[in-house]
Design an enzyme around this catalytic site. Structure first.
Site, mmCIF file in Angstrom:
data_model
loop_
_atom_site.group_PDB
_atom_site.id
_atom_site.type_symbol
_atom_site.label_atom_id
_atom_site.label_comp_id
_atom_site.label_asym_id
_atom_site.label_seq_id
_atom_site.Cartn_x
_atom_site.Cartn_y
_atom_site.Cartn_z
ATOM 1 N N HIS A 214 64.100 34.077 4.347
ATOM 2 C CA HIS A 214 63.977 35.525 4.539
ATOM 3 C C HIS A 214 64.054 36.285 3.218
ATOM 4 C CE1 HIS A 214 64.010 39.340 6.478
ATOM 5 N NE2 HIS A 214 64.493 38.935 7.625
ATOM 6 N N ASP A 447 44.491 35.757 14.669
ATOM 7 C CA ASP A 447 43.376 35.034 15.294
ATOM 8 C C ASP A 447 42.622 34.214 14.244
ATOM 9 O OD1 ASP A 447 41.193 34.125 16.700
ATOM 10 O OD2 ASP A 447 40.460 36.116 17.273
#
Length: 506
Positions: A214, A447
């Protein structure tokens, strides 16, 4: 009574709700229902074995990125002690593994390599010198790389991506292992940044799994990488598909430190983490055997109804009211109530005990200076609220919690440094229920050309009881929240969640 194997055979393609209806129709009690469903789901989970087929090192093309160092900002320091982020993207992929290896894998690796020209910090290492040195990102051309594994799963893809409760361990074989940190000859701790694993479910689906530190950047930064990677993949490696104005900005000069006590607190967090040998999520932890994971969907209409109820109760307009706020309130109250039930805590003596909640607050537009949308790094700070048990489980608990959360968010917006400092102070009070992710990340828009993701999961929440949150996968304005609980508490949570929606007419 017929045995469990019979139920397994006749329901192996059913949802948990179907299983409940089936066994309840036989006149079984709630305990028997839970036991049989647990047996069925456990048996289904046993088919989740994953076999690693190959592994690679992926880096920017040789000579495309010079050896470079980038400092971290003070906003990055807070996230060193936290568990690594584990995000899984699932897609329908009706092809055999051989098809994936021959036609899909080469372009996946090539497009990732090309994308890393822009996002080279992900193929770098984070260097953590001893104080007073400050951590920084270092990329060495021809030396640094990302670990990229390819695996095959025998699990039932539809079961893996389902919303109903299933074995929490079902998803974890799709999570890549990030290399362990090490200390170099100069005494500097070296942290790998990210790893990917692609898991093929033959003839049904595919999972792109990621594990990353992170401290390198927040969810917005990670999604910059993913959106660029998918674009380059769809364009068959043509980098002209990437907008020049969308290049990630690594210049930390745009991030002025918070200053004062808060900045000192941030560096203390880093120093304390480093002095404890840099222990974080690279260490493994066993998951409870009876833990299950489920996803809960709040429709757009349901969220609007909840927002209307909170707005009506906020006569002084002191709250920031959003779909995120009301969903957090709904999930948190259901968690408290389910916990109180499973612990058999019917005593009123502890009605004034506090439950503490932590959330991430995006301060990009609230720093008093301009932060480009392409900024690469962490630009979030923790926000905290503390709620009395009696207030949370009361008749209007969801509205009460939503107002408290909305008031804290609005207060942080008006003076984020002061309220951020308060959050650090409150974090020392005890255990928290947290929330990871954000519907603003638009993870379902990722996508590769196989269609939108059919499910996105954050698996690191399985260890600490946090809730994850994304936008609804149908693109209709709803929201999804996932969490992992033991079987008993999950059953209670499901019941309370459904009752709450009915009582609120959602």
């Amino acid at each position: 009574m017929q045995d469990h194997q019979y139920y397994l055979e006749c329901t192996k393609h059913k949802t948990r709700q179907d299983l409940l209806l089936l066994v309840e129709s036989c006149g079984l009690c709630r305990v028997a229902v839970s036991e049989i469903c647990g047996s069925i789901l456990s048996s289904m989970a046993q088919t989740s074995s994953v076999r690693v087929l190959d592994s690679f090192h992926v880096s920017p093309p040789p000579g495309s990125v010079p050896t470079t160092s980038v400092p971290l900002s003070s906003f990055d320091l807070l996230w060193f002690p936290l568990r690594h982020v584990e995000r899984l993207f699932f897609y329908k992929f009706p092809h055999p593994t051989s098809h994936f290896i021959e036609t899909t894998l080469p372009l996946l690796k090539q497009s990732l390599s090309l994308t890393l020209q822009r996002f080279y910090p992900y193929s770098a290492n984070i260097m953590c010198p001893q104080p007073p040195g400050k951590p920084y990102i270092r990329y060495i051309d021809g030396h640094d790389f990302i670990d990229f594994a390819v695996a095959e799963s025998a699990a039932d893809f539809d079961h893996v991506v389902a919303d109903y409760p299933r074995d929490v361990k079902l998803l974890h074989p799709c999570v890549p292992r990030l290399r362990s940190a090490h200390v170099n000859e100069d005494g500097v701790r070296v942290l790998p940044v990210i790893a990917f694993q692609v898991t093929v479910f033959p003839n049904t689906g595919i999972c792109i799994g990621s594990t990353y530190c992170h401290a390198i950047g927040d969810g917005q930064s990670f999604m910059q990488l993913m959106r660029s990677w998918t674009s380059v993949y769809r364009s068959v490696g043509d980098l002209s598909c990437l907008d020049e104005n969308s290049r990630p900005l690594f210049n930390r000069d745009v991030m002025k430190g918070p200053g004062g006590d808060m900045e000192s607190d941030l560096y203390n967090i880093y120093r304390q983490w480093l002095s404890s040998c840099g222990e974080n999520s690279t260490s493994t932890q066993d998951l409870a055997a009876d833990k299950v994971r489920a996803t809960f969907v709040l429709s757009r209409a349901g969220a609007e109804r909840l927002k209307h109820l909170v707005t009506a109760a906020d006569d002084k307009h002191q709250c920031h009211i959003s779909t995120f706020v009301v969903t957090c309130a709904l999930m948190w109250v259901c968690l408290i109530k389910s916990k109180e039930i499973v612990t058999n805590n019917s005593s009123h003596d502890d009605k004034d005990k506090f439950y503490h909640f932590i959330f991430s607050f995006d301060c990009r537009n609230l720093l008093g200076f301009s932060i480009p949308t392409t900024y690469f790094g962490n630009c979030i700070i923790p926000g905290c609220i503390s709620i009395k048990k009696s207030e949370a489980i009361g008749e209007n608990g969801i509205i009460f919690v939503a107002k408290a959360l909305g008031q804290r968010i609005k207060a942080m917006g008006s003076d984020w440094t002061d309220n951020g400092a308060k959050s650090f102070e409150e974090m020392t009070k005890g255990q928290f229920i947290g929330v990871a992710g954000s519907p603003k990340l638009r993870v379902y828009d990722t996508d590769f050309g196989w269609g939108r993701a059919c499910k996105v999961e954050l698996t690191h929440i399985d260890y600490d009881g946090a809730t994850s949150m994304t936008e609804g996968r149908d693109g209709q304005g709803g929201i999804e929240a996932a969490l992992a609980l033991n079987n008993h508490q999950m059953d209670e949570f499901v019941t309370i969640f459904e009752q709450s929606l009915k009582l609120l007419s959602v």
